[in-house]
Design an enzyme around this catalytic site. Structure first.
Site, PDB file in Angstrom:
ATOM      1  N   SER A   1       9.314 -17.280 -16.104  1.00  0.00           N
ATOM      2  CA  SER A   1       9.675 -18.036 -17.306  1.00  0.00           C
ATOM      3  C   SER A   1      10.858 -17.393 -18.028  1.00  0.00           C
ATOM      4  CB  SER A   1       8.472 -18.075 -18.242  1.00  0.00           C
ATOM      5  OG  SER A   1       8.796 -18.786 -19.417  1.00  0.00           O
TER       6      SER A   1
ATOM      7  N   ASN B   1      16.659  -8.341 -23.948  1.00  0.00           N
ATOM      8  CA  ASN B   1      16.930  -9.658 -24.505  1.00  0.00           C
ATOM      9  C   ASN B   1      16.090  -9.905 -25.740  1.00  0.00           C
ATOM     10  OD1 ASN B   1      14.897 -12.119 -24.267  1.00  0.00           O
ATOM     11  ND2 ASN B   1      14.474 -10.792 -22.509  1.00  0.00           N
TER      12      ASN B   1
ATOM     13  N   GLY C   1      14.056  -6.160 -15.569  1.00  0.00           N
ATOM     14  CA  GLY C   1      14.936  -5.774 -14.462  1.00  0.00           C
ATOM     15  C   GLY C   1      14.370  -4.624 -13.650  1.00  0.00           C
TER      16      GLY C   1
ATOM     17  N   GLY D   1      14.418 -15.181 -28.224  1.00  0.00           N
ATOM     18  CA  GLY D   1      13.637 -15.769 -29.313  1.00  0.00           C
ATOM     19  C   GLY D   1      13.045 -17.118 -28.965  1.00  0.00           C
TER      20      GLY D   1
ATOM     21  N   CYS E   1       4.313 -13.541 -27.869  1.00  0.00           N
ATOM     22  CA  CYS E   1       5.172 -13.789 -29.027  1.00  0.00           C
ATOM     23  C   CYS E   1       4.564 -13.149 -30.268  1.00  0.00           C
ATOM     24  CB  CYS E   1       5.410 -15.275 -29.231  1.00  0.00           C
ATOM     25  SG  CYS E   1       3.943 -16.268 -29.048  1.00  0.00           S
TER      26      CYS E   1
ATOM     27  N   THR F   1       8.153  -8.536 -20.886  1.00  0.00           N
ATOM     28  CA  THR F   1       9.125  -7.445 -21.095  1.00  0.00           C
ATOM     29  C   THR F   1       8.553  -6.300 -21.937  1.00  0.00           C
ATOM     30  OG1 THR F   1       9.976  -8.695 -22.952  1.00  0.00           O
ATOM     31  CG2 THR F   1      11.141  -8.931 -20.875  1.00  0.00           C
TER      32      THR F   1
ATOM     33  N   LYS G   1      -0.374 -14.768 -19.508  1.00  0.00           N
ATOM     34  CA  LYS G   1       0.692 -13.797 -19.273  1.00  0.00           C
ATOM     35  C   LYS G   1       0.593 -12.671 -20.296  1.00  0.00           C
ATOM     36  CE  LYS G   1       5.638 -13.322 -18.583  1.00  0.00           C
ATOM     37  NZ  LYS G   1       6.890 -14.030 -18.325  1.00  0.00           N
TER      38      LYS G   1
END
Ligand SMILES: Cc1cc2nc3c(=O)[nH]c(=O)nc-3n(C[C@H](O)[C@H](O)[C@H](O)COP(=O)(O)OP(=O)(O)OC[C@H]3O[C@@H](n4cnc5c(N)ncnc54)[C@H](O)[C@@H]3O)c2cc1C
Ligand SMILES: Cc1cc2nc3c(=O)[nH]c(=O)nc-3n(C[C@H](O)[C@H](O)[C@H](O)COP(=O)(O)O)c2cc1C
Ligand code: FES
Lengths: 307, 266
Positions: free
Chosen positions: A22, A70, A219, A73, A132, A195, A167
């Site tokens: 995603s 990143n 990454g 948002g 979030c 992340t 997730k």
């Protein structure tokens, strides 16, 4: 001999274990010039919220050693426009369509899911973005507390019979505990990891490199962390795990599967090599044939550890 | 349609202390690329540097099947690229992004370049000349050495005016002063402005053009993780009347924008 790459994520059957993560694959369209999306085991779409969101102020990205930060948002078109303008495109591909959803509250999560449930378009599963940071329940991330994660998952379980994949964020003390909570609440699988909280600073300006100061690291740099989290979760729950974090080659897929993941998602690597996920599928096929592996799924959780 | 291209390096020239001009054999790109567009270069097959590096198409030779890039060495990526020799291959994704749109007939296209902003405008000037137009090119930099590559610029059939901040070449001052002078010479409906360079310069260009009632386009740069609309990292504030912020993606909706599309003041 044709090796069998099929895997199962609970009730969800995938033709191969290579999905795209995603937020790193747009809504699919951006990658169609580079390969036939039907090659993929599945596509996980960018997080959808009830209303459209513009996202965070720039700069939203920064490059770090072997990774990126990143703070996009959750910029997205909102659930209605998603159903009208984005989802129809993916229907023509014979790959699993997994829609990633988020909300500021349990009610918003439910509202998004209800809209998606009403659609006639094909959706094969939902991935619940529990990372979030702004929620009604005291501003805590959904997957930071086992109680909250359990409550939200139970509430969403009542809205749909489709497979639910929770997730998880690695930014917690005990990810296995959260995995246990969502499994008990009826999640069919977990995906890990989102992340890692990170930061980059410009020593010349003494300012942060991201507009929102901190952001999410992804990454190759995070692969070891992701493997460890998958391993921790594997020891704690029986539901399938989808491994995410720094996957960029077929070797990475094999490592995640050995540690306990039934499938993986390719994220940041899509930005660098847009047909990366397709190459990984081809390489996996070739590897299995060369090695005489008939069923790739047999590899899951075969890590040899000497105690 | 953008695609991945393995492009053999045919020439790599150092045109100033920090600037290189790289020629790639890339017949498909030479045919497909339009002025304003860029290619996204994978520096090496290693996780560092992670991202590709976007570079504007500086020139195309469709007959020879080659494209040229003009770049300044800023950090690791461009340093490695500067060392690439003929015989090696460059992994280029492109052509990407939007293009300049043609100036209305009978107007004078004024191209305003600051520093390496010359790269996309050089290609645009070449195309305008091929189409039988005679653009006015205003080019400014800090000092004479940074005004490059003048060999290409002096060869072609366009009007060229130069400015340097230290006065070592052309007019002593900013390129935007050249613009103000050029606009004062003509009626607003007789000109169309195209600009590329640092943001403070672009801001000034937009301000001067607004004062003269002249329309135009700017070519922007941002950090890019993907270059094709997938990461949403290259957002810049859009101009709009709504109090809610909204953004444009430089890689996909740009890098060429009309003055009215983006808000450089924020
Ligand atoms: C659409 C587009 C077209 C471009 N065209 C050209 C061109 O034709 N010629 C050219 O020389 N450069 C061009 N650039 C800028 C070029 O991409 C950067 O200079 C390059 O990515 C730097 O890489 P590096 O690894 O050498 O430097 P890094 O080590 O990544 O960075 C070194 C320094 O350069 C700055 N920097 C990095 N990327 C950018 C960027 N995208 N814009 C501005 N500053 C940056 C960093 O903040 C840092 O201070 C373009 C950028 C974009 C987005
Ligand atoms: C630019 C960017 C945007 C992302 N957006 C989302 C998102 O909208 N929803 C989500 O669940 N994860 C999002 N992620 C996280 C990825 O799905 C993935 O979990 C993470 O990047 C780790 O995998 P990787 O190392 O392979 O990139 C995003 C990641 C990146 C880099
Ligand atoms: S650079 Fe990824 S969306 Fe523009």
């Amino acid at each position: 001999m044709n090796a069998d790459l099929q895997v199962a994520i609970g009730p969800l059957a995938l033709k191969n274990p290579v999905l795209v993560a995603s937020g790193t694959f747009g809504y699919g369209e951006e990658f169609a010039p580079y390969f036939d999306l039907s090659i993929l085991g599945g596509v996980v779409t960018k997080t959808i919220t009830f209303e459209a969101r513009a996202g965070n102020p720039p700069p939203r990205i920064a490059e770090t050693t072997a990774g990126m930060l990143n703070s996009i948002g959750l910029a997205n078109v909102g659930v209605e426009a998603f159903l009208r303008e984005k989802l129809p495109f993916l229907q023509r591909f014979s790959t699993a369509i997994i829609v990633n959803v988020a909300g500021r509250s349990t009610e918003e999560f439910q509202a998004v899911l209800r809209c998606l449930e009403e659609s006639e378009l094909r959706i094969d599963a939902y991935e619940l973005n529990y990372s979030c940071p702004n929620v009604k329940e005291g501003g805590m991330a959904f997957s930071a507390s086992p109680q909250v994660a359990h409550a939200v998952t139970s509430a969403l379980r009542k809205v749909t019979r489709k497979p639910l994949i929770a997730k998880l964020t690695p930014n917690v003390t005990n990810i296995a505990e959260i995995a246990r909570a969502v499994a008990e609440a009826g999640a069919d699988a977990v995906s890990a990891i989102n992340t890692l909280l990170g930061m980059a600073v410009d020593y010349r300006t003494r300012g942060p490199k991201l507009g929102s100061v901190v952001g999410g690291l992804s990454g190759p740099a995070i692969k070891p962390v992701a493997l460890a989290k998958v391993w921790e979760i594997k020891k704690a729950v029986d539901i399938p795990i989808i491994g995410i974090g720094g996957v960029q080659s077929y070797e990475d897929v094999l490592e995640f599967m050995i540690v306990g993941a039934s499938a993986v998602q390719v994220g940041t690597a899509n930005f660098v090599v847009p047909n990366c996920a397709a190459r990984i599928v081809r390489d996996l096929q070739r590897y299995c044939e060369q090695q005489g592996i008939c069923r790739l799924a047999d590899l899951v959780g075969t890590l040899q550890v000497n105690n | 349609m953008p695609a991945l291209h393995a492009c053999p390096v045919t020439r790599n020239e150092q045109v100033s202390q920090t600037v290189f001009r790289l020629t790639l054999h890339a017949p498909d790109l030479a045919l497909a690329a339009a002025p304003g567009q860029f290619v996204n270069i994978r520096i090496q097959e290693a996780p560092v540097p992670l991202w590709r590096r976007p570079l504007s198409v500086y020139s195309v030779d469709r007959d020879a099947g080659s494209i040229r890039l003009l770049f300044e060495v800023r950090g690791l990526g461009t340093r490695i690229l500067a060392a690439s020799r003929p015989g090696t291959t460059v992994d280029a994704l492109g052509p990407l992004g939007s293009t300049f749109s043609a100036p209305p007939p009978e107007t004078l296209p004024i191209l305003v370049a600051g520093g390496l902003g010359i790269a996309p405008l050089h290609f645009w000037a070449e195309e305008l000349v091929r189409a039988g137009r005679r653009p006015l090119l205003l080019f400014g930099a800090r000092t004479a050495e940074a005004l490059c590559p003048l060999d290409d610029l002096r060869r072609l059939a366009w009007d060229l005016r130069l400015a340097t901040e230290d006065g070592t070449e052309g007019v002593h001052g900013m390129v935007t002063e050249l613009l103000a002078t050029a606009l004062a010479e003509r009626a607003p409906q007789q000109t169309m402005v195209y600009a590329c360079g640092p943001v403070p310069m672009l801001r000034e260009v937009v301000r001067i053009c607004a004062a003269h009632g002249v329309d135009g386009q700017i070519c922007l740069e941002t950090l890019m993780a993907c270059g094709f609309g997938a990461c949403m990292g290259c957002a810049v504030p859009a101009r709009g009347c709504s109090p809610q912020p909204s953004y444009k993606l430089v890689c996909k909706e740009g890098p060429v924008f009309t003055f009215a599309e983006v808000d450089l003041e924020r």
